[in-house]
Scaffold this active site. Structure first.
Site, PDB file in Angstrom:
ATOM      1  N   GLN A 284       0.855  -1.193   0.000  1.00  0.00           N
ATOM      2  CA  GLN A 284       0.000   0.000   0.000  1.00  0.00           C
ATOM      3  C   GLN A 284       0.890   1.242   0.000  1.00  0.00           C
ATOM      4  O   GLN A 284       1.739   1.393   0.876  1.00  0.00           O
ATOM      5  CB  GLN A 284      -0.915   0.013   1.227  1.00  0.00           C
ATOM      6  CG  GLN A 284      -1.836   1.227   1.274  1.00  0.00           C
ATOM      7  CD  GLN A 284      -2.610   1.302   2.586  1.00  0.00           C
ATOM      8  OE1 GLN A 284      -2.525   0.400   3.405  1.00  0.00           O
ATOM      9  NE2 GLN A 284      -3.347   2.372   2.775  1.00  0.00           N
TER      10      GLN A 284
ATOM     11  N   GLU B 104       3.475   6.202   8.077  1.00  0.00           N
ATOM     12  CA  GLU B 104       4.764   6.368   8.750  1.00  0.00           C
ATOM     13  C   GLU B 104       5.346   5.032   9.195  1.00  0.00           C
ATOM     14  O   GLU B 104       6.564   4.825   9.143  1.00  0.00           O
ATOM     15  CB  GLU B 104       4.618   7.301   9.959  1.00  0.00           C
ATOM     16  CG  GLU B 104       5.940   7.553  10.676  1.00  0.00           C
ATOM     17  CD  GLU B 104       5.813   8.490  11.866  1.00  0.00           C
ATOM     18  OE1 GLU B 104       6.728   8.470  12.709  1.00  0.00           O
ATOM     19  OE2 GLU B 104       4.807   9.227  11.954  1.00  0.00           O
TER      20      GLU B 104
ATOM     21  N   ARG C 193      -6.226   0.226  11.532  1.00  0.00           N
ATOM     22  CA  ARG C 193      -5.257  -0.722  12.078  1.00  0.00           C
ATOM     23  C   ARG C 193      -5.860  -1.397  13.302  1.00  0.00           C
ATOM     24  O   ARG C 193      -6.693  -0.814  13.997  1.00  0.00           O
ATOM     25  CB  ARG C 193      -3.958  -0.016  12.463  1.00  0.00           C
ATOM     26  CG  ARG C 193      -3.360   0.802  11.333  1.00  0.00           C
ATOM     27  CD  ARG C 193      -2.938  -0.072  10.179  1.00  0.00           C
ATOM     28  NE  ARG C 193      -2.551   0.717   9.014  1.00  0.00           N
ATOM     29  CZ  ARG C 193      -2.272   0.190   7.831  1.00  0.00           C
ATOM     30  NH1 ARG C 193      -2.355  -1.106   7.654  1.00  0.00           N
ATOM     31  NH2 ARG C 193      -1.945   0.970   6.821  1.00  0.00           N
TER      32      ARG C 193
END
Length: 291
Positions: free
Chosen positions: A66, A84, A121
């Site tokens: 991704q 990040e 997430r």
């Protein structure tokens, strides 16, 4: 590395607020790792080393599946809006460059995209999730995270003052799932106001409900004792009893006086309730004077 199917939060929010639709778009280019820097709106503040190592191993095998979402800065620099953790793992994996999706996003759009990307997430701690949800609420209302909590409380008390904002929040939090914005601001937003020692315990795995109870203790030594008790298995109710033991024979007048002398109790009152309290205190004073 087994990957959990990506929830469709971004897709459900696409079109509601700026920035989210970019999360599902393909890479437009690649950029050197050294040209990228962490974003200012990243809700995640901890990156476990073992998780980064596992992700780096996956990147060595499969590459980055991704792309990172970035926005341009001055001087050929780019800010990471979302991704990040992939950027950090790519450094461990020895990559020189990474695939990116380059977008000119406003601060509001960047904040929202970062928040939503993290909410997708599965391993956020409660503090990171609260920051992410506040980021979504702030972007929805066009506010900063510092401004959004009092606004949410105000809208909960008087939704008729801005029904459009209430409708937007209902829609966005409905897309996020798990809880309404009203439940969120009443039950979990206070985590960000907890003392640093309690916040650190939450980041280490302390249940947020226990943290909210322990945070009421003003003395750091007492909080440390309560944190030890929680780690040993104390329940939420047991911690409540230790923070504010029940007093069966408590004098109601003393209880009221103690609450009125509590600065936090008074400052938490909205202006209308504070005016009512002032009137009641005036009436009590008049009675005591014999008028």
């Amino acid at each position: 590395m087994t990957r959990r199917p990506r929830p469709a939060i971004g897709a459900r929010l696409s079109g509601l607020v700026e920035g989210v639709e970019a999360l599902s778009q393909p890479a437009t280019t690649t950029l050197p790792l050294e040209a990228l820097q962490p974003g200012q709106f990243q809700p995640r503040v901890q990156f476990a080393s073992e998780g980064l190592e596992a992700l780096a191993a996956s990147i060595r095998e499969q590459g980055i599946l991704q792309p990172l979402l970035v926005r341009p800065l001055s001087g050929s620099r780019y800010e990471i809006v979302a991704g990040e953790r992939r950027w950090r793992a790519a450094q461990i994996a020895g990559l020189a460059e990474v695939p990116v999706l380059l977008r000119d996003l406003s601060d509001e759009g960047a904040r929202l995209a970062a928040a939503v990307e993290n909410l997708q997430r599965e391993n956020l701690n409660p503090l990171e999730e609260v920051r992410a949800r506040l980021g979504v609420a702030a972007a929805t209302l066009g506010l900063t995270p510092d401004e959004v909590v009092p606004r949410l409380f105000a809208l909960d008390r008087r939704p008729e003052d801005n029904p459009g904002a209430v409708e937007r929040l209902d829609t966005v939090f409905g897309a996020l799932g798990r809880e309404s914005w009203r439940s969120f601001v009443k039950n979990r937003a206070a985590l960000l106001s907890l003392p640093e020692d309690v916040q650190a315990a939450v980041e280490g795995g302390l249940d947020y409900r226990k943290a909210l109870v322990i945070g009421r203790a003003e003395d750091p030594t007492r909080r440390a004792e309560l944190l030890d008790a929680a780690a040993a298995g104390a329940t939420v109710q047991a911690l409540r009893e230790q923070v504010a033991p029940r007093r069966v024979d408590a004098d109601p007048a003393r209880t009221v006086a103690r609450r009125l002398s509590d600065r936090r109790t008074l400052t938490a009152l909205d202006p209308a309730r504070r005016r009512k309290l002032d009137r009641l205190l005036g009436q009590i004073e008049a009675l005591l004077d014999g008028n």
